[in-house]
Scaffold this motif. Structure first.
Motif, mmCIF file in Angstrom:
data_model
loop_
_atom_site.group_PDB
_atom_site.id
_atom_site.type_symbol
_atom_site.label_atom_id
_atom_site.label_comp_id
_atom_site.label_asym_id
_atom_site.label_seq_id
_atom_site.Cartn_x
_atom_site.Cartn_y
_atom_site.Cartn_z
ATOM 1 N N LEU A 140 -14.007 -27.735 -4.121
ATOM 2 C CA LEU A 140 -13.686 -26.408 -4.647
ATOM 3 C C LEU A 140 -13.985 -25.319 -3.617
ATOM 4 O O LEU A 140 -13.197 -24.383 -3.433
ATOM 5 C CB LEU A 140 -14.488 -26.140 -5.930
ATOM 6 N N GLY A 141 -15.129 -25.445 -2.951
ATOM 7 C CA GLY A 141 -15.486 -24.465 -1.926
ATOM 8 C C GLY A 141 -14.506 -24.462 -0.772
ATOM 9 O O GLY A 141 -14.041 -23.399 -0.325
ATOM 10 N N ALA A 142 -14.158 -25.663 -0.293
ATOM 11 C CA ALA A 142 -13.221 -25.765 0.833
ATOM 12 C C ALA A 142 -11.850 -25.218 0.460
ATOM 13 O O ALA A 142 -11.223 -24.481 1.231
ATOM 14 C CB ALA A 142 -13.110 -27.221 1.278
ATOM 15 N N MET A 143 -11.377 -25.564 -0.737
ATOM 16 C CA MET A 143 -10.063 -25.102 -1.171
ATOM 17 C C MET A 143 -10.038 -23.584 -1.354
ATOM 18 O O MET A 143 -9.037 -22.918 -1.053
ATOM 19 C CB MET A 143 -9.659 -25.792 -2.476
ATOM 20 N N THR A 144 -11.147 -23.026 -1.827
ATOM 21 C CA THR A 144 -11.203 -21.572 -2.019
ATOM 22 C C THR A 144 -11.191 -20.850 -0.685
ATOM 23 O O THR A 144 -10.507 -19.820 -0.523
ATOM 24 C CB THR A 144 -12.468 -21.191 -2.822
ATOM 25 N N ILE A 145 -11.936 -21.364 0.297
ATOM 26 C CA ILE A 145 -11.928 -20.745 1.628
ATOM 27 C C ILE A 145 -10.517 -20.794 2.219
ATOM 28 O O ILE A 145 -10.042 -19.809 2.800
ATOM 29 C CB ILE A 145 -12.934 -21.459 2.558
ATOM 30 N N VAL A 146 -9.841 -21.925 2.052
ATOM 31 C CA VAL A 146 -8.471 -22.048 2.564
ATOM 32 C C VAL A 146 -7.551 -21.031 1.887
ATOM 33 O O VAL A 146 -6.724 -20.378 2.536
ATOM 34 C CB VAL A 146 -7.942 -23.480 2.347
ATOM 35 N N GLU A 147 -7.712 -20.856 0.568
ATOM 36 C CA GLU A 147 -6.879 -19.893 -0.154
ATOM 37 C C GLU A 147 -7.200 -18.454 0.244
ATOM 38 O O GLU A 147 -6.306 -17.594 0.269
ATOM 39 C CB GLU A 147 -7.057 -20.072 -1.664
ATOM 40 N N SER A 159 -21.227 -20.994 2.877
ATOM 41 C CA SER A 159 -20.080 -20.592 3.689
ATOM 42 C C SER A 159 -19.068 -19.813 2.857
ATOM 43 O O SER A 159 -18.527 -18.793 3.301
ATOM 44 C CB SER A 159 -19.410 -21.822 4.301
ATOM 45 N N LEU A 160 -18.812 -20.294 1.638
ATOM 46 C CA LEU A 160 -17.878 -19.592 0.753
ATOM 47 C C LEU A 160 -18.379 -18.194 0.440
ATOM 48 O O LEU A 160 -17.601 -17.223 0.434
ATOM 49 C CB LEU A 160 -17.692 -20.390 -0.540
ATOM 50 N N GLY A 161 -19.694 -18.079 0.186
ATOM 51 C CA GLY A 161 -20.260 -16.757 -0.099
ATOM 52 C C GLY A 161 -20.088 -15.793 1.050
ATOM 53 O O GLY A 161 -19.722 -14.623 0.853
ATOM 54 N N VAL A 162 -20.325 -16.268 2.272
ATOM 55 C CA VAL A 162 -20.182 -15.407 3.452
ATOM 56 C C VAL A 162 -18.725 -14.991 3.645
ATOM 57 O O VAL A 162 -18.422 -13.812 3.882
ATOM 58 C CB VAL A 162 -20.713 -16.127 4.709
ATOM 59 N N VAL A 163 -17.815 -15.968 3.543
ATOM 60 C CA VAL A 163 -16.385 -15.654 3.689
ATOM 61 C C VAL A 163 -15.941 -14.683 2.604
ATOM 62 O O VAL A 163 -15.171 -13.744 2.872
ATOM 63 C CB VAL A 163 -15.544 -16.950 3.642
ATOM 64 N N ALA A 164 -16.438 -14.877 1.380
ATOM 65 C CA ALA A 164 -16.059 -14.006 0.266
ATOM 66 C C ALA A 164 -16.536 -12.569 0.488
ATOM 67 O O ALA A 164 -15.839 -11.610 0.136
ATOM 68 C CB ALA A 164 -16.631 -14.557 -1.040
ATOM 69 N N ILE A 165 -17.726 -12.430 1.090
ATOM 70 C CA ILE A 165 -18.242 -11.078 1.367
ATOM 71 C C ILE A 165 -17.290 -10.326 2.292
ATOM 72 O O ILE A 165 -16.908 -9.179 2.023
ATOM 73 C CB ILE A 165 -19.651 -11.157 1.990
#
Length: 463
Positions: free
Chosen positions: A94-101, A276-282
């Motif tokens: 889920l984290g990897a797919m969200t970062i890709v999206e 990683s997802l949290g940082v990218v989301a920020i």
């Protein structure tokens, strides 16, 4: 009752493979199969003579002598153990797919797309095969497949052509994941289980894995599907996000950071992926200049957030049916593993296989047995087979047996589209038919597997 569970698994497996014929989404038989298998275990618990301890990778002694309450407690613990391990994979995914999206939300993949100037199909094939081979060793074969198919969808508009590329990406990604301790879940299991070290794994498997990728790609480049040039439709120029390149490098860098985080903290990979997802989301929220709230769940305020927030937008595009399919198939396989069925099958295979001239170890385990494990990983799943092999064999650290198992389990899954995580994800993203893959791609994967296995037998004598 064991026969009933095996029958349920076979019927569920057939329903998955016949998805397009029976017009039922593959996640449905996967979930039903999982629930019925565990229900049969609960109802017939007292009739089972053995139980597989997943934590110790060995059959539990004196299981038949335990009281019913003790068996129920053991079953609940085992179910929770497998659910936890499955959840780790799903949350990571889920984290990897969200970062890709999120990268796609900022049109970041156009940066890589712009690097590809050629229209020649065979050259594009080699570009994606090499990218899959390298990226899968760094960010794992599953994530690499997601990233590359997302890019592929931007470049190749004709789906009939695109699924050919997707098939070769699966082969290349699984080959690339085999020689890296973080490239595939099975090599990670062997690495964490202190069966292989990074240096020896690379020295044993880099050349076989490279050939496993290169030979199918070379053969495919002569097939009609990869002849000529791509018919690329000229699109009307659109305004690109100025943060596209930044989000691409940030997103890929965040994924690469995950194994580093694991090595430093020794925490499961999904923890690093969430960081990683949290940082990218920020950065995504800052760049989009939109507000973000997890507490507002209704009303116009929530609708506005869902529309404007890149994180909400990306989460809404996640392929949840694939996630549920993973849950069903992994937990169903876990049911068979818990009863020792897979362990017994692997043990029977070891004892009944005729010995060949080339031996792997002094106790007479033949190369053919390990290659059968590779074929089995395509039919069932490589994770429980490797788990069973951890309990079957007692060879020391960096024995060549473990490295051959890592190669066979990692690359053998390419022979069927549902035989690997990369294949399942590609199947979901491109709606690839099981039998189309079996007719068009499986033989290429088989050639790569056989060539790579032969190369391993040569390399191990030199290392």
């Amino acid at each position: 009752m064991e026969a009933v569970i095996i029958l349920v698994f076979i019927m569920g497996y057939l329903a998955i493979t016949l998805e397009h014929s029976i017009k039922i989404d593959k996640l449905i038989p996967a979930l039903v199969m999982m629930a019925i298998c565990w229900a049969c275990i609960a109802l017939g618990l007292d009739s089972f003579p053995q139980w597989f301890d997943s934590g110790k990778h060995a059959l539990l002694e004196n299981f038949g002598l335990l009281e019913h309450e003790e068996k129920m407690h053991l079953m609940e613990e085992t179910l929770l153990h497998h659910l936890g391990k499955t959840a780790e994979i799903l949350v990571f995914l889920l984290g990897a797919m969200t970062i890709v999206e999120i990268i796609d939300y900022f049109d970041g993949f156009s940066t890589i797309k712009d690097f590809i100037k050629t229209k020649k199909k065979s050259k594009i094939l080699w570009i994606f095969s090499i990218l899959a081979f390298v990226l899968s060793a760094i960010i794992d074969n599953l994530t690499a497949t997601i990233v590359l198919i997302s890019i592929l969808q931007k470049i190749v508009k004709d789906r009939n052509v695109r699924i050919w590329y997707a098939g070769l990406i699966i082969i290349a990604a699984n080959a690339g994941g085999a020689w890296s301790p973080i490239g595939d879940v099975t090599t990670t299991m062997l690495w964490i289980g202190k069966k292989v070290t990074t240096g020896k794994l690379i020295s044993y498997l880099l050349i076989p894995s490279l050939l496993c990728m290169a030979v199918p790609s070379l053969i495919a480049s002569f097939l009609p599907a990869f002849k000529g040039d791509l018919d690329i439709q000229e699109e009307a120029p659109k305004k690109k996000s100025k943060f596209g390149s930044t989000m691409l490098y940030l997103g890929l860098g965040a994924i690469v950071f995950v194994p580093i985080f694991k090595m430093v903290t020794h925490l499961p990979p999904y923890v690093g992926m969430m960081l990683s997802l949290g940082v990218v989301a920020i950065f995504a929220e800052i760049y989009s200049s939109s507000k973000f709230s997890l507490t507002e769940i209704d009303g116009a305020e929530s609708d506005a957030h869902a529309h404007h927030s890149p994180v909400h937008h990306s989460l809404s595009k996640i392929e949840l049916p694939s996630i549920l399919f993973f849950l069903g198939i992994l937990m169903a396989v876990a049911a068979m593993e818990s009863l020792g069925i897979l362990f017994g099958a692997a043990d029977w295979l070891r004892e009944s296989t005729p010995q060949l001239g080339t031996e792997l170890v002094e106790n007479g385990v033949s190369d053919l047995v390990v290659m059968f494990l590779g074929v089995g990983s395509a039919v069932i799943d490589n994770v429980p087979l490797v788990a069973a092999s951890l309990g079957m064999f007692s060879e020391p650290l960096d024995d060549q047996l473990w490295h051959f198992i890592a190669f066979s389990a990692g690359t053998g899954g390419s022979m069927l589209i549902i035989g690997s995580a990369a294949g399942v994800v590609a199947m979901g993203m491109e709606k690839i038919d099981f039998f189309w893959y079996l007719r068009k791609i499986s033989w290429l994967a088989l050639v790569g597997f056989v060539v790579g296995s032969a190369a391993f037998m040569v390399v191990r004598g030199m290392v």
